[in-house]
Design an enzyme around this catalytic site. Structure first.
Site, mmCIF file in Angstrom:
data_model
loop_
_atom_site.group_PDB
_atom_site.id
_atom_site.type_symbol
_atom_site.label_atom_id
_atom_site.label_comp_id
_atom_site.label_asym_id
_atom_site.label_seq_id
_atom_site.Cartn_x
_atom_site.Cartn_y
_atom_site.Cartn_z
ATOM 1 N N GLU A 39 -9.729 -2.134 5.383
ATOM 2 C CA GLU A 39 -10.337 -1.850 6.683
ATOM 3 C C GLU A 39 -11.593 -2.715 6.855
ATOM 4 O O GLU A 39 -12.172 -3.177 5.864
ATOM 5 C CB GLU A 39 -10.746 -0.369 6.736
ATOM 6 N N ASN B 234 -7.647 -3.274 14.468
ATOM 7 C CA ASN B 234 -9.023 -3.576 14.058
ATOM 8 C C ASN B 234 -9.080 -4.742 13.063
ATOM 9 O O ASN B 234 -10.116 -4.998 12.459
ATOM 10 C CB ASN B 234 -9.685 -2.327 13.445
ATOM 11 N N HIS C 133 -7.278 -4.994 10.251
ATOM 12 C CA HIS C 133 -7.017 -4.696 8.833
ATOM 13 C C HIS C 133 -5.708 -5.313 8.354
ATOM 14 O O HIS C 133 -4.786 -5.517 9.138
ATOM 15 C CB HIS C 133 -7.081 -3.187 8.537
ATOM 16 N N ASP D 36 0.815 -1.217 0.000
ATOM 17 C CA ASP D 36 0.000 0.000 0.000
ATOM 18 C C ASP D 36 0.846 1.264 0.000
ATOM 19 O O ASP D 36 2.061 1.215 0.216
ATOM 20 C CB ASP D 36 -0.960 -0.012 1.199
#
Ligand code: F6R
Length: 247
Positions: free
Chosen positions: A143, A136, A138, A67
């Site tokens: 996400e 979380n 990801h 990314d």
């Protein structure tokens, strides 16, 4: 999914470097999928040491990163390209022309993402994909959401991710709000996956990823369906799984 417990961050970094080194030795012209973030920093340091010791040769390696922040140029010190140069590429004999990170400066997000998918395809896919994990759940910047996204895409970062990444910027307002990321399909297409998790802050995510249902609300849980996924987690990251008696 195989889970390997590491005693602490140093042990995790050594074990991760061992697996990446094995990949590089077995297939000297392999394609490595790489990650940024604080978790793999120790792994990259180990790999650099092994290169300096003459144990590893990166001259035929290619790489693709997961990314990049949208809007940051390669020479911005918070860009993921800059991170990769600083932590790995500048210190080993990899040919930088064969290292790829999504183009954060491409304003046309459809083009940036289609170009990146084409790039990965043209390289014949990823042999070993290294991943960190968000608190979380990801992976890359996939996400939690209602459905898995297959290919490279532009995402709006969640507030929790913006807050988590603010530690790298001088203020939270400087954290970019969007990123280009490989999709779950790109990640799952890798032949091998190596996910690293360190610290108690990852224990819920590791528990959900490894022992919860497969759901896009915990993106990393999809790795349960991968035929060759290895999780290296330190004792703290495994603490909730241990407390619940599942590991
Ligand atoms: C980085 C990336 C992210 C991180 C994750 C964990 O390229 O894709 O998914 O791996 O945010 O970050 P750290 O390691 O800083 O906790």
């Amino acid at each position: 999914m195989r889970i390997i417990e590491a005693a602490n961050y140093e042990d995790l970094s050594r074990k991760a470097a061992d697996l990446i080194a094995a990949q590089v030795i077995l297939k000297p012209d392999c394609v490595l999928g790489l990650a940024t973030g604080s978790t793999p920093e120790g792994t990259y340091k180990e790999l650099v040491t092994r290169y300096e010791q003459g144990v590893l040769d990166f001259s035929q390696i290619s790489s693709v990163n997961l990314d990049e922040y949208r809007g940051l140029s390669q020479d911005n010190d918070q860009s993921y390209r800059y991170f990769m140069n600083r932590h790995l590429f500048d210190h080993v004999n990899i040919d930088k022309a064969r290292t790829h990170v999504p183009n954060g400066k491409e304003p046309d997000s459809d083009k940036a993402c289609a170009d990146y998918d084409a790039q990965i395809l043209s390289m014949g896919g990823v042999d070993l994909q290294l991943l960190g994990i968000g608190g979380n759940g990801h992976i890359g910047f996939n996400e939690p959401c209602d459905e898995f996204v297959v290919g490279t895409h532009c995402v709006n970062l969640t507030q929790s991710t913006i807050e988590a990444n603010a530690r790298f910027f001088s203020s939270i307002d400087e954290v970019p709000k969007q990123a280009y990321t490989m999709g779950i399909g790109n990640i799952m297409a890798a032949k091998k996956i190596l996910l690293l998790a360190s610290g108690a802050g990852k224990s819920q995510a590791i528990f959900d990823t490894c022992f919860g249902p497969v759901t896009p609300h915990v993106p990393a849980s999809v790795l349960q369906l991968h035929p060759d996924a290895v999780i290296i987690a330190d004792t703290e990251a495994l603490s909730l799984a241990k407390e619940k008696g599942v590991f």
